[in-house]
Design a protein around this motif. Structure first.
Motif, PDB file in Angstrom:
ATOM      1  N   SER A 277       0.825  -1.201   0.000  1.00 53.34           N
ATOM      2  CA  SER A 277       0.000   0.000   0.000  1.00 53.34           C
ATOM      3  C   SER A 277       0.858   1.250   0.000  1.00 53.34           C
ATOM      4  O   SER A 277       2.074   1.196   0.242  1.00 53.34           O
ATOM      5  CB  SER A 277      -0.915   0.010   1.229  1.00 53.34           C
ATOM      6  N   ASP A 278       0.227   2.392  -0.270  1.00 52.65           N
ATOM      7  CA  ASP A 278       0.928   3.666  -0.122  1.00 52.65           C
ATOM      8  C   ASP A 278       0.839   4.180   1.314  1.00 52.65           C
ATOM      9  O   ASP A 278       1.414   5.218   1.636  1.00 52.65           O
ATOM     10  CB  ASP A 278       0.412   4.707  -1.116  1.00 52.65           C
ATOM     11  N   HIS A 279       0.125   3.459   2.163  1.00 50.09           N
ATOM     12  CA  HIS A 279       0.078   3.750   3.597  1.00 50.09           C
ATOM     13  C   HIS A 279       0.936   2.731   4.351  1.00 50.09           C
ATOM     14  O   HIS A 279       1.313   1.695   3.808  1.00 50.09           O
ATOM     15  CB  HIS A 279      -1.354   3.680   4.124  1.00 50.09           C
ATOM     16  N   ILE A 280       1.216   3.025   5.606  1.00 49.15           N
ATOM     17  CA  ILE A 280       2.005   2.158   6.479  1.00 49.15           C
ATOM     18  C   ILE A 280       1.094   1.572   7.541  1.00 49.15           C
ATOM     19  O   ILE A 280       0.248   2.283   8.101  1.00 49.15           O
ATOM     20  CB  ILE A 280       3.151   2.960   7.132  1.00 49.15           C
ATOM     21  N   SER A 281       1.244   0.302   7.817  1.00 50.46           N
ATOM     22  CA  SER A 281       0.432  -0.337   8.844  1.00 50.46           C
ATOM     23  C   SER A 281       0.816   0.183  10.227  1.00 50.46           C
ATOM     24  O   SER A 281       1.983   0.447  10.512  1.00 50.46           O
ATOM     25  CB  SER A 281       0.603  -1.859   8.786  1.00 50.46           C
ATOM     26  N   LEU A 282      -0.186   0.320  11.088  1.00 52.32           N
ATOM     27  CA  LEU A 282       0.012   0.725  12.477  1.00 52.32           C
ATOM     28  C   LEU A 282      -0.486  -0.378  13.394  1.00 52.32           C
ATOM     29  O   LEU A 282      -1.505  -1.008  13.103  1.00 52.32           O
ATOM     30  CB  LEU A 282      -0.743   2.023  12.786  1.00 52.32           C
ATOM     31  N   LYS A 283       0.198  -0.575  14.496  1.00 50.57           N
ATOM     32  CA  LYS A 283      -0.201  -1.622  15.433  1.00 50.57           C
ATOM     33  C   LYS A 283       0.032  -1.151  16.847  1.00 50.57           C
ATOM     34  O   LYS A 283       1.087  -0.577  17.166  1.00 50.57           O
ATOM     35  CB  LYS A 283       0.579  -2.916  15.163  1.00 50.57           C
ATOM     36  N   ALA A 284      -0.936  -1.386  17.723  1.00 47.72           N
ATOM     37  CA  ALA A 284      -0.828  -0.989  19.129  1.00 47.72           C
ATOM     38  C   ALA A 284      -1.300  -2.131  20.028  1.00 47.72           C
ATOM     39  O   ALA A 284      -2.252  -2.847  19.693  1.00 47.72           O
ATOM     40  CB  ALA A 284      -1.656   0.267  19.394  1.00 47.72           C
ATOM     41  N   VAL A 285      -0.630  -2.283  21.158  1.00 43.88           N
ATOM     42  CA  VAL A 285      -0.989  -3.283  22.157  1.00 43.88           C
ATOM     43  C   VAL A 285      -1.619  -2.569  23.354  1.00 43.88           C
ATOM     44  O   VAL A 285      -1.039  -1.612  23.884  1.00 43.88           O
ATOM     45  CB  VAL A 285       0.225  -4.108  22.618  1.00 43.88           C
TER      46      VAL A 285
END
Length: 389
Positions: free
Chosen positions: A377-385
């Motif tokens: 994608s042209d976006h970046i994945s985000l991840k939070a715990v």
């Protein structure tokens, strides 16, 4: 609210076989390695009740054009899907996965089958049509959740048009028509989940991008957060998360409203100066005009002025990344322009444990920009715990 309790029943179209791994692909197709990403932790202690949420704008296939991404080597949906699967394996997908810009064909033929094999259940909704009563949009939102980790209690589709209509009728009464310019195809998709013995509402959205209608974006976020607080209260919790592509940078009024609960006078002046204006009936401020027959005439006001009282939220939200890193990532979108427009916000009933760091600019530039050989994608994945406070 409009309730859905299962994914849509849609036909599955034939697609060519998907490679099982990048090792099955020709060497010339693998131009860079996926950037190494680590969890940046607020605390080194972990709990069995911690749960993680991934948010990712996948760049719908219907928006992929060579003229827009001339540097991208392979545009095929199969290749991009395999890149996504490799990325999710690399970073660990999480208990809840929220995707934006998912086409119906991609969801049914590749994404849902692949994640079902990994133990996920899912819900999916297309955007609305561009006008009231029109056919659904080309793409929408999908939420996947690990069936072994959480229990689904409810699914809610929030139609932004409906919420704006409700606000309009509250101000001007039944029978007063919402101006056509207020209609958008935007939706939000929320799930109410039981995580161990606690309940959390997880919502994803994709706000419309516009150089003009940024006052609409802020109103939408206000209305969404009010609904999420109501839904959470019904289920006996104050824990809720709003994530997705907000199409607005941190320095502007939308982010300020979400994280502080109010809009500064400077930002309010900017909203009042917007070129987006509405003709409204029964004006109630000093700008109202009375016609010769004694009835209230219509008056033209800035969009923000019309809906000003709705630009409030139940409580200030925290940003997962800003809380851990001290600031938002420099980039969450990296194509013909670069900016931070994607966020994971959470209420005070939750605490943040860690976030997945984002790639460096040098890594993102390895093939000019995104998407590239390993990032779909042209976006970046985000991840939070998270954990319950």
């Amino acid at each position: 609210y409009s309730f859905i309790m299962a994914t849509a029943h849609i036909s599955i179209e034939e697609v060519s076989p998907t490679p099982t791994s990048f090792t099955d692909l020709p060497a010339q197709d693998i131009l860079c390695l996926y950037p190494h990403r680590e969890l940046v932790q607020r605390t080194h202690s972990r709990s069995d009740t911690d749960f993680d949420i991934l948010s990712y704008n996948l760049l719908a296939q219907c928006y992929v054009f060579k003229s827009r991404y001339p540097y991208t080597k392979d545009f095929s949906q199969n290749f991009r899907h395999q890149a996504l699967m490799e990325e999710m394996s690399e970073i660990g997908a999480g208990v809840v996965v929220c995707f934006q810009e998912v086409t119906e064909k991609y969801f049914s033929s590749l994404l849902q089958p692949a994640l079902t094999k990994l133990g996920y259940l899912s819900v999916f909704e297309l955007k609305l049509g561009k006008k009231a009563g029109a056919a659904p949009g080309k793409e929408g939102l999908a939420i996947f959740y690990k069936k072994s980790k959480v229990e689904l209690l409810e699914v809610i589709k929030l139609e932004l048009n409906t919420m704006v209509e409700e606000a309009w009728i509250e101000m001007y009464g039944p029978g007063s028509d919402l101006p056509p310019g207020c209609y958008r195809d935007t939706i939000s998709l929320a799930v109410v989940l039981r995580v161990h013995t606690s309940v959390v509402v997880v919502c994803t959205t994709h706000l419309p991008w516009s150089k003009v209608y940024w006052d609409v974006q802020s109103l939408y976020v206000s209305l969404i957060l009010k609904k999420l607080a109501e839904i959470a209260h019904i289920h006996g919790t104050d824990a809720y998360v709003l994530c997705g592509d907000f199409n607005r940078k941190p320095q502007y009024e939308l982010y300020q409203l979400v994280t502080s609960g109010k809009i500064s006078q400077t930002q309010r002046n900017l909203l009042m100066s917007s070129d987006y204006k509405l003709e409204v009936p029964n004006a109630t401020d000093s700008l109202q005009c009375v016609s010769t027959n004694g009835t209230l005439s219509k008056v033209t006001l800035p969009f923000y002025k019309v809906f000003e009282k709705y630009y409030t939220i139940p409580e200030p939200m925290k940003s997962a990344y800003a809380t851990i890193l001290g600031d938002e990532p420099r980039f969450t979108f990296f194509a013909d322009s670069q900016s931070c427009v994607d966020y994971i916000f959470y209420s005070s009933a939750l605490s943040i444990v860690s976030v997945l760091n984002t790639p460096t600019k040098d890594q993102l530039c390895s093939e000019t920009a995104l998407p590239n050989s390993v990032m779909c994608s042209d976006h970046i994945s985000l991840k939070a715990v998270f954990r319950f406070a």
